[in-house]
Design an enzyme around this catalytic site. Structure first.
Site, mmCIF file in Angstrom:
data_model
loop_
_atom_site.group_PDB
_atom_site.id
_atom_site.type_symbol
_atom_site.label_atom_id
_atom_site.label_comp_id
_atom_site.label_asym_id
_atom_site.label_seq_id
_atom_site.Cartn_x
_atom_site.Cartn_y
_atom_site.Cartn_z
ATOM 1 N N LYS A 116 86.815 22.481 -11.758
ATOM 2 C CA LYS A 116 86.575 21.026 -11.738
ATOM 3 C C LYS A 116 85.228 20.696 -12.370
ATOM 4 C CE LYS A 116 84.971 18.852 -7.843
ATOM 5 N NZ LYS A 116 83.763 18.090 -8.178
ATOM 6 N N ARG B 20 72.619 10.230 -3.386
ATOM 7 C CA ARG B 20 72.775 11.043 -4.609
ATOM 8 C C ARG B 20 72.161 10.267 -5.754
ATOM 9 N NH1 ARG B 20 78.429 14.324 -4.677
ATOM 10 N NH2 ARG B 20 77.788 15.850 -6.207
HETATM 11 C C1 UD1 Z 1 76.985 19.136 -9.115
HETATM 12 C C2 UD1 Z 1 78.403 19.457 -8.743
HETATM 13 C C3 UD1 Z 1 78.574 19.494 -7.231
HETATM 14 C C4 UD1 Z 1 77.545 20.447 -6.632
HETATM 15 C C5 UD1 Z 1 76.142 20.129 -7.113
HETATM 16 C C6 UD1 Z 1 75.117 21.148 -6.661
HETATM 17 C C7 UD1 Z 1 79.663 18.554 -10.602
HETATM 18 C C8 UD1 Z 1 80.653 17.549 -11.079
HETATM 19 N N1 UD1 Z 1 79.272 18.461 -9.326
HETATM 20 O O1 UD1 Z 1 76.715 17.836 -8.603
HETATM 21 O O2 UD1 Z 1 79.885 19.939 -6.934
HETATM 22 O O3 UD1 Z 1 77.587 20.309 -5.214
HETATM 23 O O4 UD1 Z 1 76.112 20.111 -8.539
HETATM 24 O O5 UD1 Z 1 75.472 22.417 -7.069
HETATM 25 O O6 UD1 Z 1 79.281 19.451 -11.331
HETATM 26 N N2 UD1 Z 1 69.084 14.833 -7.538
HETATM 27 C C9 UD1 Z 1 68.065 13.908 -7.595
HETATM 28 N N3 UD1 Z 1 68.009 13.064 -8.669
HETATM 29 C C10 UD1 Z 1 68.937 13.111 -9.673
HETATM 30 C C11 UD1 Z 1 69.968 14.068 -9.620
HETATM 31 C C12 UD1 Z 1 70.013 14.923 -8.523
HETATM 32 O O7 UD1 Z 1 67.226 13.843 -6.714
HETATM 33 O O8 UD1 Z 1 68.832 12.318 -10.617
HETATM 34 C C13 UD1 Z 1 69.171 15.749 -6.384
HETATM 35 C C14 UD1 Z 1 70.449 15.524 -5.578
HETATM 36 O O9 UD1 Z 1 70.277 14.475 -4.625
HETATM 37 C C15 UD1 Z 1 70.647 16.846 -4.910
HETATM 38 C C16 UD1 Z 1 70.125 17.838 -5.965
HETATM 39 O O10 UD1 Z 1 69.323 17.067 -6.856
HETATM 40 O O11 UD1 Z 1 69.855 16.936 -3.768
HETATM 41 C C17 UD1 Z 1 71.174 18.569 -6.741
HETATM 42 O O12 UD1 Z 1 72.042 17.651 -7.339
HETATM 43 P P1 UD1 Z 1 72.764 17.944 -8.722
HETATM 44 O O13 UD1 Z 1 72.530 19.352 -9.151
HETATM 45 O O14 UD1 Z 1 72.402 16.858 -9.664
HETATM 46 O O15 UD1 Z 1 74.299 17.796 -8.312
HETATM 47 P P2 UD1 Z 1 75.421 17.042 -9.105
HETATM 48 O O16 UD1 Z 1 75.266 17.244 -10.560
HETATM 49 O O17 UD1 Z 1 75.568 15.657 -8.566
#
Ligand code: UD1
Length: 416
Positions: free
Chosen positions: A20, A119
């Protein structure tokens, strides 16, 4: 609703669905060219349907050809995503970088409230602004302009998977070289790089913390087979670990699962793996393991936390879980407690003390992986467990019920 009768061992072979988390950014990347791309091994998921709906709204033609999804982005004519489509899937924000690279502008809303805690998308926006995009945020709407993105250095303050992908996609449309530092190292980012390269992009470094994109190249359509889903694999391994039995998994790279398989071995499972398969044998009597701390790849994946916890509910001893990625990723715990699980929760820490028996109950999915964890608990519980709100599960598993039934589980999906 899923109804599952516990107490049956599982045995058999499965080919794991496509990932996914690979396919979603790849579908966004498909709009970088004006051509036809074919994604092979594309899982049939609610989140893939949501991506297809966004692509169609933008003016692309999308159709299934067997197991492959074909995207023709030659007719793309819009750069906006309406609120209703943005809210269908949290990772819809991944389209931002791609639309900006293709159209020089984008208009979309925030991806909506959240099931795992806040998020934010600040890192995505900072990365795009660093490339020269002008982004206005007003009333939950994002209006972005970036006719002339310029390659530059982007330093992510934490290795966000989505922000890394968004930066890679936008950088393909920027003039010059972009260096993304502190990039996420997840295998799905390597898969996105592989797809972009097949389109003619110059991208290297994925899988390390520095990704380098030379932007501005003409891109064309391509065929790409996406990697197997390591989290679906972790789910099936955890299921068989918990019930006892034997499973052979194909179609997933064992190297991407090493933290999970190491923990399963520590819990008492026998595991062997090579290029072709991962095989696990379990007596169904597991023991507690060293603390599980979720962290970015190659650490223990947050997405596997809930299903591994479910596997240990009847283990001997105690296991501590520390959730370091998301603030609110223990919503399945209250449901597991209804089934008799002994779990103490304090902030980011969950302490699981194995119990002798779990009892079947009616429980409700709170999120995708938490929902799968409830099904795994039901496989081990006395009597029948009814799992409600299974649309969460369908976001990420193409056929969890069917796969478990093929392994010998007494499980069925019942129309509500
Ligand atoms: C992706 C995955 C999800 C997985 C996650 C962590 C996809 C579609 N989804 O989600 O299944 O659980 O990685 O492995 O690939 N954060 C910020 N600011 C931002 C972006 C992120 O603070 O702009 C924080 C988030 O709140 C979280 C952490 O960074 O605490 C990790 O998030 P991130 O790696 O971005 O996860 P996703 O890409 O949303």
């Amino acid at each position: 609703m899923i109804a599952v009768e516990g107490g049956h061992g599982l045995r058999g072979e499965l080919t794991v669905q496509g990932a996914k988390n690979s396919v979603l950014p790849i579908l966004a990347a498909a709009i970088l060219c004006r051509d036809v791309s074919v994604i092979e091994n594309c899982p049939r998921l609610e989140d893939v349907d949501a991506s297809a709906a966004i692509l169609r709204h933008l003016g692309c033609r999308v159709r299934w050809v067997g197991e492959d999804l074909e995207v023709d982005s030659s007719g793309l004519s819009r750069w906006d995503i309406p609120d209703g489509l943005m809210r269908r899937m949290r990772s819809s924000v991944i389209f931002l970088g791609a639309i900006l690279a293709r159209c020089g502008r984008a208009a979309l809303s925030y991806p909506g409230g959240c099931e795992l805690g806040p998020r934010p998308i600040d890192l995505h926006l900072t990365a795009l602004r660093t490339l020269g995009a002008h982004i206005e945020e007003r009333g939950g709407q994002l209006r972005c302009r970036g006719e002339r993105l310029r390659g530059t250095e982007i330093v992510l303050s934490l290795p966000s998977v989505g922000a890394t992908e968004n930066a890679m996609l936008a950088a393909c449309g920027a003039d010059g070289v972009t260096v993304i530092s502190n990039a996420a190292r997840e295998p799905e980012i390597m898969d996105l790089q592989a797809f972009l390269r097949k389109m003619g992009a110059s991208v290297r470094g994925a899988g390390t913390s520095t990704v380098i994109v030379e932007g501005g190249r003409p891109l064309h359509g391509c065929r790409h087979r996406c990697i197997g889903d390591r989290i679906a694999a972790a789910t099936y391994l955890s299921a068989v670990a918990a019930t006892g039995g034997e499973i052979t998994l194909r179609g997933v790279d064992y190297r991407y699962l090493s933290t999970v398989t190491t923990a399963l071995s520590q819990a008492g499972c026998r595991i062997s793996s090579d290029e072709q398969h991962i095989r696990l044998r379990s007596t169904g009597r597991l023991r507690g393991v060293c603390p599980i701390r979720t962290s970015p790849h190659p650490g223990f994946p947050t997405d596997a936390q809930a299903v591994f916890m479910a596997a240990l509910l009847r283990s001997q001893g105690t296991t501590v879980f520390v959730e370091n990625i998301f603030q609110n990723r223990y919503r399945h715990v209250a449901e597991l407690q209804r089934m008799g699980a002994n779990i103490r929760l304090e902030g980011r820490v969950a302490v699981v003390c194995g119990v002798e028996r779990l009892c079947g109950a009616t429980v409700r999915c709170t999120d995708l992986r938490g929902g799968a964890a409830l099904v795994l608990a039901g496989l081990q519980a006395d009597g029948v467990t009814q799992v409600e709100e299974i649309h969460h599960i369908k976001r990420g598993y193409s056929d969890l019920t069917g796969d478990l039934a093929r392994l010998g589980a007494k499980i069925q999906e019942i129309e509500a």
